[in-house]
Design a protein around this motif. Sequence first.
Motif, PDB file in Angstrom:
ATOM      1  N   GLY A   1     -42.127  -0.682 -41.501  1.00 10.33           N
ATOM      2  CA  GLY A   1     -42.833   0.200 -40.580  1.00 10.33           C
ATOM      3  C   GLY A   1     -44.271  -0.228 -40.410  1.00 10.33           C
TER       4      GLY A   1
ATOM      5  N   ASN B   1     -40.821   1.026 -35.908  1.00 14.86           N
ATOM      6  CA  ASN B   1     -40.503   2.210 -36.704  1.00 14.86           C
ATOM      7  C   ASN B   1     -39.220   2.915 -36.304  1.00 14.86           C
TER       8      ASN B   1
ATOM      9  N   TYR C   1     -47.352   6.984 -34.071  1.00 10.45           N
ATOM     10  CA  TYR C   1     -46.771   6.960 -35.412  1.00 10.45           C
ATOM     11  C   TYR C   1     -46.051   8.270 -35.713  1.00 10.45           C
TER      12      TYR C   1
ATOM     13  N   SER D   1     -42.851   8.500 -33.767  1.00 14.80           N
ATOM     14  CA  SER D   1     -41.836   7.568 -34.290  1.00 14.80           C
ATOM     15  C   SER D   1     -41.196   8.126 -35.552  1.00 14.80           C
ATOM     16  N   LYS D   2     -41.999   8.726 -36.430  1.00 14.98           N
ATOM     17  CA  LYS D   2     -41.453   9.247 -37.680  1.00 14.98           C
ATOM     18  C   LYS D   2     -40.678  10.544 -37.453  1.00 14.98           C
TER      19      LYS D   2
END
Length: 257
Positions: free
Chosen positions: A98, A121, A162, A165-166
Amino acid sequence: MISLNGAPLLQGKVAVVTGAGQGMGKEIALALAKAGAILAIADNNADTLSGTADEIAALGGKVEAFVWDVADPAAAVEVAEKVSRSLGDCAILVNNAGIHRRGLTGSPEHLDTWKSVMSVNLDGIMYGVTAFLEQLKRTKGCIVNLASIQSYAAAPNDTTAYTTSKGGVLMLTKALAVELARYEIRVNAVAPGFIDTPQTAASRSNPDRVAFVMSHTPMKRAGRAYEIAGPVVFLASPLASFVNGAVLPVDGGFLAL
């Protein structure tokens, strides 16, 4: 050696770990090796990858290293074929690779940041799962994804890409768990909190960011990379044989506060 009833917990199982050159990926790979797994480790940095391979070999583990950019779907297929030929079919796939990029929405570079973060990711996990799926069917194996506390909550640090994506990793984990259960493949994830790794070096050097995280962390410290490895080994092992679709926070209590 991590064992169950005297036998190594993951004896002879082929485990693939992405992003294994440093940080959490390295510690995960080492822990899987200590549990008896045969390791296929991957990273896009050949030098750090070689270092991890040497450490696993020094433990007496069997390991092969593959330079792999997880954002490249063709590379995923190539690596999967090589793993099967040289080590056997994958039984444990750990999608750890990642990247973390900052960028304020609307800034000139933000769309490029968005694309690069998503390609590693989120897309990278799907490319790996797709490439190894037939092997996992044959082994009735398992997948462990690396999510984040930002899978659950945003942070005031200009990381829309981010965080999104997570969040996607969390729901991808659940969707795959439901879809792949028909093949007796389990899919789970670990959601690390603020961990002392090279990726968080900039944040750990910023007093304001550290203060924000610590104000939400009852244990009042950053986690260590090796503290992520145990939960991954558990989820990959027979001890978690009825655990499917779970996302396990390993965050010092961040999400509890």
